[in-house]
Design a protein around this motif. Structure first.
Motif, PDB file in Angstrom:
ATOM      1  N   GLU A   1       0.815  -1.218   0.000  1.00 32.16           N
ATOM      2  CA  GLU A   1       0.000   0.000   0.000  1.00 32.16           C
ATOM      3  C   GLU A   1       0.848   1.266   0.000  1.00 32.16           C
ATOM      4  O   GLU A   1       0.336   2.369  -0.160  1.00 32.16           O
ATOM      5  CB  GLU A   1      -0.966  -0.018   1.196  1.00 32.16           C
ATOM      6  CG  GLU A   1      -0.322  -0.034   2.573  1.00 32.16           C
ATOM      7  CD  GLU A   1       0.048  -1.432   3.082  1.00 32.16           C
ATOM      8  OE1 GLU A   1       0.253  -2.346   2.253  1.00 32.16           O
ATOM      9  OE2 GLU A   1       0.144  -1.602   4.315  1.00 32.16           O
ATOM     10  N   TYR A   2       2.169   1.111   0.199  1.00 34.05           N
ATOM     11  CA  TYR A   2       3.068   2.264   0.170  1.00 34.05           C
ATOM     12  C   TYR A   2       3.514   2.608  -1.245  1.00 34.05           C
ATOM     13  O   TYR A   2       3.927   3.733  -1.520  1.00 34.05           O
ATOM     14  CB  TYR A   2       4.322   2.002   1.021  1.00 34.05           C
ATOM     15  CG  TYR A   2       4.039   1.991   2.500  1.00 34.05           C
ATOM     16  CD1 TYR A   2       4.219   3.145   3.259  1.00 34.05           C
ATOM     17  CD2 TYR A   2       3.580   0.837   3.129  1.00 34.05           C
ATOM     18  CE1 TYR A   2       3.949   3.150   4.615  1.00 34.05           C
ATOM     19  CE2 TYR A   2       3.309   0.826   4.488  1.00 34.05           C
ATOM     20  CZ  TYR A   2       3.499   1.986   5.226  1.00 34.05           C
ATOM     21  OH  TYR A   2       3.228   1.984   6.564  1.00 34.05           O
ATOM     22  N   ASN A   3       3.487   1.638  -2.133  1.00 36.74           N
ATOM     23  CA  ASN A   3       3.979   1.871  -3.488  1.00 36.74           C
ATOM     24  C   ASN A   3       2.874   1.790  -4.537  1.00 36.74           C
ATOM     25  O   ASN A   3       3.133   1.480  -5.702  1.00 36.74           O
ATOM     26  CB  ASN A   3       5.124   0.904  -3.815  1.00 36.74           C
ATOM     27  CG  ASN A   3       6.417   1.349  -3.163  1.00 36.74           C
ATOM     28  OD1 ASN A   3       6.644   2.557  -2.975  1.00 36.74           O
ATOM     29  ND2 ASN A   3       7.253   0.399  -2.800  1.00 36.74           N
ATOM     30  N   ILE A   4       1.666   2.061  -4.085  1.00 32.64           N
ATOM     31  CA  ILE A   4       0.549   2.168  -5.015  1.00 32.64           C
ATOM     32  C   ILE A   4      -0.140   3.494  -4.711  1.00 32.64           C
ATOM     33  O   ILE A   4      -0.500   3.767  -3.561  1.00 32.64           O
ATOM     34  CB  ILE A   4      -0.456   1.001  -4.830  1.00 32.64           C
ATOM     35  CG1 ILE A   4       0.256  -0.353  -5.011  1.00 32.64           C
ATOM     36  CG2 ILE A   4      -1.609   1.145  -5.816  1.00 32.64           C
ATOM     37  CD1 ILE A   4      -0.636  -1.563  -4.699  1.00 32.64           C
TER      38      ILE A   4
ATOM     39  N   ILE B   1       3.957   2.377  -8.586  1.00 33.93           N
ATOM     40  CA  ILE B   1       5.182   3.183  -8.609  1.00 33.93           C
ATOM     41  C   ILE B   1       6.345   2.402  -7.972  1.00 33.93           C
ATOM     42  O   ILE B   1       6.159   1.301  -7.469  1.00 33.93           O
ATOM     43  CB  ILE B   1       5.013   4.529  -7.866  1.00 33.93           C
ATOM     44  CG1 ILE B   1       4.716   4.311  -6.376  1.00 33.93           C
ATOM     45  CG2 ILE B   1       3.927   5.384  -8.502  1.00 33.93           C
ATOM     46  CD1 ILE B   1       4.948   5.552  -5.516  1.00 33.93           C
ATOM     47  N   ASP B   2       7.518   3.021  -8.002  1.00 32.97           N
ATOM     48  CA  ASP B   2       8.695   2.533  -7.277  1.00 32.97           C
ATOM     49  C   ASP B   2       9.141   1.145  -7.743  1.00 32.97           C
ATOM     50  O   ASP B   2       9.128   0.174  -6.983  1.00 32.97           O
ATOM     51  CB  ASP B   2       8.380   2.511  -5.769  1.00 32.97           C
ATOM     52  CG  ASP B   2       9.646   2.599  -4.918  1.00 32.97           C
ATOM     53  OD1 ASP B   2      10.744   2.653  -5.501  1.00 32.97           O
ATOM     54  OD2 ASP B   2       9.531   2.593  -3.683  1.00 32.97           O
ATOM     55  N   VAL B   3       9.597   1.082  -8.967  1.00 31.65           N
ATOM     56  CA  VAL B   3       9.925  -0.218  -9.563  1.00 31.65           C
ATOM     57  C   VAL B   3      11.427  -0.407  -9.823  1.00 31.65           C
ATOM     58  O   VAL B   3      11.818  -1.245 -10.633  1.00 31.65           O
ATOM     59  CB  VAL B   3       9.140  -0.445 -10.883  1.00 31.65           C
ATOM     60  CG1 VAL B   3       7.658  -0.623 -10.597  1.00 31.65           C
ATOM     61  CG2 VAL B   3       9.334   0.711 -11.863  1.00 31.65           C
TER      62      VAL B   3
END
Ligand code: ADP
Ligand code: MN
Length: 267
Positions: A207-210, A220-222
């Motif tokens: 849930e931190y990288n969506i 995000i953050d890939v």
């Protein structure tokens, strides 16, 4: 219109010789003289018209808000997100497990290895974003890359307010669980497409990288995402699945079992 205004950073004069202060700038604020130079170059070459607010300061990177200059003066500038990877040594330790092949961590590696390392993360993020964006998964579009600085489309509103992370979203409707269920199904679909079409496992999905934007989850953050044939890709996938299922379960969604989710994504 040339501006480089980032809170607490613009006061550091470029090119000063205070060792202590410049170290601090590198480890805490990312904007070491080298990074400032890159950002100013971006402004001077017209890639962006200004770099101003800080969107996020993280362990591995800071993300800034910028405005991209439009071709003609009549149309307004567009918002961009500028991710600056940190070059300090401490942040790399965690990352070793994502790296295979010759670019392994070596004992006593030096500053230039360090620089090469962050450049590699930025390049990976650019390449992975391109892949997921091009198949239609909602995500930022990478715009330019210069060493450890990555510019991408800004996910947020027209006034420059960044979209919330999934963890900060609250649905005020009558039936929030129905809303969450629909977001859940989107995320599962994106994970499947990411593996089957992009041949990628996110490897830090939660849930931190969506981000939640225009009623859709944005991935995000890939930079740490791995190829499907990475020896540990399925371990990372199981971890992603657990994070995602745990989160949506907490929102009241009747989620699949982790095993069924795995089968759905991989088959
Ligand atoms: P890290 O977690 O390594 O610090 P992220 O890529 O997750 O880096 O970015 C950190 C935060 O910055 C995100 O949680 C999000 O809030 C914000 N952010 C990142 N990219 C964008 C973007 N393209 N548009 C809007 N906000 C972004
Ligand atoms: Mn992140």
């Amino acid at each position: 219109m040339k501006k480089l205004k980032i809170e607490g950073v613009e006061s550091i004069p470029s090119g000063h010789r205070d060792k202590d202060k410049s170290d601090r700038a590198t480890t805490e604020q990312v904007l070491d003289p080298n990074t400032r130079r890159i950002l100013f170059k971006m402004i001077n070459s017209g890639i962006v018209s200004e770099v101003n607010g800080t969107i996020s300061t993280g362990k591995e990177a800071n993300v800034y808000h910028g405005l991209a200059a439009s071709e003609d003066d009549s149309s307004p500038d567009v918002h961009v997100a500028i991710k600056v990877y940190k070059t300090s040594i401490l942040v790399f330790k965690d990352r070793e497990k994502y790296v295979t092949g010759e670019f392994r961590f070596r004992k006593g590696f030096n500053k230039s290895d360090n620089r090469a390392m962050v450049k590699l993360w930025a390049e990976k993020e650019m390449r992975n974003l391109k892949r997921i964006h091009s198949v239609g998964i909602p995500s930022p579009e990478p715009l330019y890359l210069r060493r450890h600085v990555l510019g991408m489309t800004f996910i947020g509103d027209s006034r420059g307010k960044a979209a919330p992370r999934l963890k900060d979203v609250e649905f005020m409707d009558e039936n929030p669980v129905a809303r969450w269920r629909s977001v859940y199904l989107d995320v599962l679909a994106y994970m499947r497409i990411m593996l089957q079409q992009c041949k990628l496992v996110h490897a830090d999905l939660s849930e931190y990288n969506i981000l939640f934007h225009k009623n859709k989850p944005f991935i995000i953050d890939v930079s740490q995402s791995v190829e499907g044939d990475h020896p540990r890709s399925l371990d990372f996938l199981r971890m992603d699945i657990k994070n995602v299922n745990d989160f949506f379960r907490r929102q009241g969604v009747l989620v699949l079992s982790d095993r069924s989710t795995f089968n759905f994504i991989t088959r």
